[in-house]
Every structure is written in C-alpha cells, then in structure tokens.
Design a protein around this motif. Structure first.
Motif, PDB file in Angstrom:
ATOM      1  N   PHE A 146     -25.304  73.106  21.140  1.00 47.93           N
ATOM      2  CA  PHE A 146     -25.205  71.677  20.844  1.00 47.93           C
ATOM      3  C   PHE A 146     -26.087  71.318  19.647  1.00 47.93           C
ATOM      4  O   PHE A 146     -25.656  70.600  18.735  1.00 47.93           O
ATOM      5  CB  PHE A 146     -25.624  70.864  22.069  1.00 47.93           C
ATOM      6  N   LEU A 147     -27.334  71.827  19.646  1.00 45.49           N
ATOM      7  CA  LEU A 147     -28.243  71.566  18.522  1.00 45.49           C
ATOM      8  C   LEU A 147     -27.706  72.186  17.239  1.00 45.49           C
ATOM      9  O   LEU A 147     -27.850  71.622  16.151  1.00 45.49           O
ATOM     10  CB  LEU A 147     -29.632  72.117  18.835  1.00 45.49           C
ATOM     11  N   LEU A 148     -27.085  73.342  17.357  1.00 41.99           N
ATOM     12  CA  LEU A 148     -26.542  74.018  16.187  1.00 41.99           C
ATOM     13  C   LEU A 148     -25.392  73.218  15.580  1.00 41.99           C
ATOM     14  O   LEU A 148     -25.280  73.097  14.359  1.00 41.99           O
ATOM     15  CB  LEU A 148     -26.054  75.413  16.577  1.00 41.99           C
ATOM     16  N   ASP A 149     -24.551  72.656  16.426  1.00 45.36           N
ATOM     17  CA  ASP A 149     -23.382  71.920  15.946  1.00 45.36           C
ATOM     18  C   ASP A 149     -23.716  70.506  15.496  1.00 45.36           C
ATOM     19  O   ASP A 149     -23.130  70.003  14.526  1.00 45.36           O
ATOM     20  CB  ASP A 149     -22.314  71.855  17.043  1.00 45.36           C
ATOM     21  N   PHE A 150     -24.646  69.843  16.175  1.00 49.98           N
ATOM     22  CA  PHE A 150     -24.890  68.439  15.888  1.00 49.98           C
ATOM     23  C   PHE A 150     -26.276  68.153  15.310  1.00 49.98           C
ATOM     24  O   PHE A 150     -26.517  67.060  14.798  1.00 49.98           O
ATOM     25  CB  PHE A 150     -24.674  67.615  17.163  1.00 49.98           C
ATOM     26  N   GLY A 151     -27.183  69.128  15.381  1.00 48.64           N
ATOM     27  CA  GLY A 151     -28.505  68.936  14.777  1.00 48.64           C
ATOM     28  C   GLY A 151     -28.431  68.765  13.276  1.00 48.64           C
ATOM     29  O   GLY A 151     -29.288  68.104  12.672  1.00 48.64           O
ATOM     30  N   ILE A 152     -27.409  69.335  12.662  1.00 50.95           N
ATOM     31  CA  ILE A 152     -27.246  69.240  11.213  1.00 50.95           C
ATOM     32  C   ILE A 152     -27.035  67.802  10.756  1.00 50.95           C
ATOM     33  O   ILE A 152     -27.296  67.448   9.603  1.00 50.95           O
ATOM     34  CB  ILE A 152     -26.085  70.143  10.745  1.00 50.95           C
ATOM     35  N   PHE A 153     -26.585  66.937  11.677  1.00 50.16           N
ATOM     36  CA  PHE A 153     -26.313  65.565  11.286  1.00 50.16           C
ATOM     37  C   PHE A 153     -27.599  64.745  11.089  1.00 50.16           C
ATOM     38  O   PHE A 153     -27.549  63.660  10.505  1.00 50.16           O
ATOM     39  CB  PHE A 153     -25.415  64.881  12.325  1.00 50.16           C
ATOM     40  N   ILE A 154     -28.747  65.260  11.554  1.00 44.33           N
ATOM     41  CA  ILE A 154     -30.008  64.548  11.323  1.00 44.33           C
ATOM     42  C   ILE A 154     -30.360  64.547   9.838  1.00 44.33           C
ATOM     43  O   ILE A 154     -30.556  63.477   9.246  1.00 44.33           O
ATOM     44  CB  ILE A 154     -31.136  65.148  12.184  1.00 44.33           C
ATOM     45  N   PRO A 155     -30.444  65.725   9.160  1.00 42.05           N
ATOM     46  CA  PRO A 155     -30.690  65.689   7.710  1.00 42.05           C
ATOM     47  C   PRO A 155     -29.553  65.023   6.939  1.00 42.05           C
ATOM     48  O   PRO A 155     -29.798  64.397   5.901  1.00 42.05           O
ATOM     49  CB  PRO A 155     -30.839  67.166   7.326  1.00 42.05           C
ATOM     50  N   ILE A 156     -28.321  65.136   7.441  1.00 42.83           N
ATOM     51  CA  ILE A 156     -27.208  64.476   6.753  1.00 42.83           C
ATOM     52  C   ILE A 156     -27.395  62.962   6.762  1.00 42.83           C
ATOM     53  O   ILE A 156     -27.222  62.293   5.725  1.00 42.83           O
ATOM     54  CB  ILE A 156     -25.863  64.863   7.401  1.00 42.83           C
ATOM     55  N   CYS A 157     -27.749  62.409   7.914  1.00 44.83           N
ATOM     56  CA  CYS A 157     -27.954  60.954   8.003  1.00 44.83           C
ATOM     57  C   CYS A 157     -29.104  60.502   7.103  1.00 44.83           C
ATOM     58  O   CYS A 157     -29.007  59.469   6.421  1.00 44.83           O
ATOM     59  CB  CYS A 157     -28.234  60.551   9.452  1.00 44.83           C
ATOM     60  N   ILE A 158     -30.192  61.271   7.089  1.00 46.73           N
ATOM     61  CA  ILE A 158     -31.319  60.939   6.214  1.00 46.73           C
ATOM     62  C   ILE A 158     -30.878  60.968   4.752  1.00 46.73           C
ATOM     63  O   ILE A 158     -31.202  60.068   3.964  1.00 46.73           O
ATOM     64  CB  ILE A 158     -32.489  61.914   6.447  1.00 46.73           C
ATOM     65  N   GLY A 159     -30.119  62.011   4.397  1.00 46.30           N
ATOM     66  CA  GLY A 159     -29.648  62.128   3.018  1.00 46.30           C
ATOM     67  C   GLY A 159     -28.712  61.007   2.610  1.00 46.30           C
ATOM     68  O   GLY A 159     -28.795  60.491   1.494  1.00 46.30           O
ATOM     69  N   LEU A 160     -27.815  60.607   3.520  1.00 48.24           N
ATOM     70  CA  LEU A 160     -26.883  59.518   3.197  1.00 48.24           C
ATOM     71  C   LEU A 160     -27.623  58.201   3.015  1.00 48.24           C
ATOM     72  O   LEU A 160     -27.272  57.394   2.129  1.00 48.24           O
ATOM     73  CB  LEU A 160     -25.839  59.391   4.310  1.00 48.24           C
ATOM     74  N   LEU A 161     -28.656  57.976   3.827  1.00 50.15           N
ATOM     75  CA  LEU A 161     -29.449  56.748   3.681  1.00 50.15           C
ATOM     76  C   LEU A 161     -30.196  56.722   2.345  1.00 50.15           C
ATOM     77  O   LEU A 161     -30.391  55.654   1.760  1.00 50.15           O
ATOM     78  CB  LEU A 161     -30.439  56.624   4.841  1.00 50.15           C
ATOM     79  N   LYS A 162     -30.586  57.903   1.874  1.00 52.42           N
ATOM     80  CA  LYS A 162     -31.342  57.988   0.624  1.00 52.42           C
ATOM     81  C   LYS A 162     -30.462  58.318  -0.581  1.00 52.42           C
ATOM     82  O   LYS A 162     -30.977  58.518  -1.679  1.00 52.42           O
ATOM     83  CB  LYS A 162     -32.444  59.042   0.760  1.00 52.42           C
ATOM     84  N   TRP A 163     -29.163  58.384  -0.377  1.00 48.21           N
ATOM     85  CA  TRP A 163     -28.245  58.813  -1.445  1.00 48.21           C
ATOM     86  C   TRP A 163     -28.452  58.097  -2.778  1.00 48.21           C
ATOM     87  O   TRP A 163     -28.493  58.753  -3.828  1.00 48.21           O
ATOM     88  CB  TRP A 163     -26.801  58.653  -0.979  1.00 48.21           C
ATOM     89  N   PRO A 164     -28.577  56.773  -2.814  1.00 49.32           N
ATOM     90  CA  PRO A 164     -28.704  56.099  -4.119  1.00 49.32           C
ATOM     91  C   PRO A 164     -29.902  56.578  -4.941  1.00 49.32           C
ATOM     92  O   PRO A 164     -29.864  56.515  -6.181  1.00 49.32           O
ATOM     93  CB  PRO A 164     -28.860  54.615  -3.741  1.00 49.32           C
ATOM     94  N   SER A 165     -30.953  57.037  -4.284  1.00 51.08           N
ATOM     95  CA  SER A 165     -32.159  57.439  -5.015  1.00 51.08           C
ATOM     96  C   SER A 165     -32.295  58.949  -5.178  1.00 51.08           C
ATOM     97  O   SER A 165     -33.239  59.421  -5.810  1.00 51.08           O
ATOM     98  CB  SER A 165     -33.411  56.911  -4.301  1.00 51.08           C
ATOM     99  N   LEU A 166     -31.367  59.729  -4.626  1.00 46.12           N
ATOM    100  CA  LEU A 166     -31.482  61.186  -4.696  1.00 46.12           C
ATOM    101  C   LEU A 166     -31.161  61.710  -6.088  1.00 46.12           C
ATOM    102  O   LEU A 166     -30.249  61.209  -6.755  1.00 46.12           O
ATOM    103  CB  LEU A 166     -30.542  61.850  -3.687  1.00 46.12           C
ATOM    104  N   THR A 167     -31.899  62.721  -6.518  1.00 49.98           N
ATOM    105  CA  THR A 167     -31.578  63.404  -7.767  1.00 49.98           C
ATOM    106  C   THR A 167     -30.390  64.334  -7.536  1.00 49.98           C
ATOM    107  O   THR A 167     -30.007  64.612  -6.405  1.00 49.98           O
ATOM    108  CB  THR A 167     -32.787  64.210  -8.273  1.00 49.98           C
ATOM    109  N   ILE A 168     -29.829  64.858  -8.627  1.00 46.75           N
ATOM    110  CA  ILE A 168     -28.566  65.578  -8.561  1.00 46.75           C
ATOM    111  C   ILE A 168     -28.643  66.813  -7.663  1.00 46.75           C
ATOM    112  O   ILE A 168     -27.727  67.093  -6.891  1.00 46.75           O
ATOM    113  CB  ILE A 168     -28.081  65.982  -9.985  1.00 46.75           C
ATOM    114  N   GLU A 169     -29.779  67.552  -7.719  1.00 49.59           N
ATOM    115  CA  GLU A 169     -29.856  68.771  -6.913  1.00 49.59           C
ATOM    116  C   GLU A 169     -29.880  68.455  -5.416  1.00 49.59           C
ATOM    117  O   GLU A 169     -29.312  69.195  -4.603  1.00 49.59           O
ATOM    118  CB  GLU A 169     -31.067  69.622  -7.301  1.00 49.59           C
ATOM    119  N   PHE A 170     -30.500  67.339  -5.038  1.00 51.79           N
ATOM    120  CA  PHE A 170     -30.520  66.961  -3.628  1.00 51.79           C
ATOM    121  C   PHE A 170     -29.172  66.399  -3.184  1.00 51.79           C
ATOM    122  O   PHE A 170     -28.782  66.554  -2.026  1.00 51.79           O
ATOM    123  CB  PHE A 170     -31.634  65.944  -3.367  1.00 51.79           C
TER     124      PHE A 170
END
Length: 212
Positions: free
Chosen positions: A6-30
């Motif tokens: 379960f953690l393997l399949d859905f734990g990945i969505f934690i960094p994804i959600c953080i990244g989507l919230l910060k998307w406007p300020s992220l540099t290209i590599e991130f």
C-alpha cells in the motif's frame, strides 16, 4: 506485506502532492522530476487495471522508457554541460534500444529488462559525476541539499535494482527463491524511504527566478 505494498503504491503521492502545490515556483529540473514521479505512479497503478498480459508489458516498456528519459534530462540539466545538445540523439537511440529489447524477447513470457538496466547505468554514471561536483565545491545550502536528496536516492535505487536483477538472472533457483523475495521486500522498503526524501527535496526546492 499488504501495508508495504500500500505504501509502495500510494506513498508516492505524498511527494507528488507537495510538488504540485509548489509547481509555480519550481525550477525546471524539479518540474521534470515531478513529472517523472507522476508517470511512475501511473505506471504502478496499472496493476489495478484489468488488462491483458501483453498490454501490461507494453505499458511497462513505454513507461520505463519515459521515466528514464525524464531523469536523464534532469541530471543533464543539473550538470550544466554541453551534454544537453546531444539529449535528443540519446533519446532516439534509447527508444530504439527499448524496441530491440522488446522484439528480441518477444517469445519470452518473462522479459529481462536489458534496456532499462543499460539506461540506468548511464544515469548512475552521470549522477556520480554530479554528486562529485557538488561535494568538490563544498558549498552546501538548502537548494543543493534538495537536489542531492533526489539524485542520491535515485542513483542508489537504480544501482540496487540493477544488482537484484542480475542476481535474479544468474542465481535464481528453488533453493534461493525465498532469499530473492526477501531481498526485493527490502528494496521496496528502500523505495518507500525514498518517497520521504523526495518529499523533503520538493519542500526545500529552490524557487524559480522571477523577472519584473
């Protein structure tokens, strides 16, 4: 075991959600890394779809090609070298290698990921070059740490993956089956740990420069 999957399949969505919230300020590599995570998550979730075996294999090959191309683009961007000009050529060659790998193992029910291992090794070599560059400068700040929290876990993950695949290829027998399974369980635990590191990396990601 069920909790780990379960953690393997859905734990990945934690960094994804953080990244989507910060998307406007992220540099290209991130941003590239975030897209990599999204495609990796989508690939993992295909196991829940009722697809025939050939379709699942094709999705696996295609997603593997996309994710390794993305992180290669990321590491080349971080290195800031003239390698960027050869990236299109590399991507075309890599696509042909994946196609040849698939066709060459057409008759095999279980296909060994030769193309994926080969491309992983190239990424690992470039990652070591980038890590060495950052440690040589010794100018660590939150931005550099954020980048290293992505590159080091990724490189380590691919080294472990390639090692386990090669061990599986040469040493898998009835008497080693249980040991192999336990090794893969430890590998999955490491991937879940990587999700935690990726979350911190995206939280500490440098802000994109804005021009007035």
């Amino acid at each position: 075991m069920g909790q780990l999957l379960f953690l393997l399949d859905f734990g990945i969505f934690i960094p994804i959600c953080i990244g989507l919230l910060k998307w406007p300020s992220l540099t290209i590599e991130f941003r590239i890394f975030l897209i990599y995570l999204i495609i990796a998550a989508a690939s993992q979730l295909t196991s829940y779809l009722e697809l025939d075996f050939i379709s699942k294999i094709l999705i696996q090959y295609f997603s593997s090609f996309i994710v390794i191309s993305l992180i290669m683009r990321m590491i080349v961007k971080l290195l800031e070298t003239n390698l960027q000009r050869y990236f299109t050529f590399y991507t075309i060659v890599l696509f042909l290698i994946f196609c040849l790998d698939y066709v060459g193992q057409w008759s095999k029910l279980v296909k060994f990921p030769f193309a994926y291992i080969f491309s992983n090794l190239i990424f690992v070599i470039l990652s070591i070059r980038y890590i060495a560059k950052e440690f040589a400068l010794s100018l660590f700040n939150k931005e550099i740490i954020a980048r290293l929290l992505i590159v080091i876990p990724l490189a380590t993950m691919y080294i472990l993956f390639d090692f386990l695949q090669l061990v599986y290829l040469f040493l898998y027998r009835d008497d080693t089956k249980l040991l192999m399974q336990e090794a893969y369980h430890l590998f999955w635990v490491y991937i879940v740990f990587c999700y935690v590191l990726y979350s911190f990396a995206l939280l500490w990601a440098p802000r994109k420069e804005t021009y007035i």
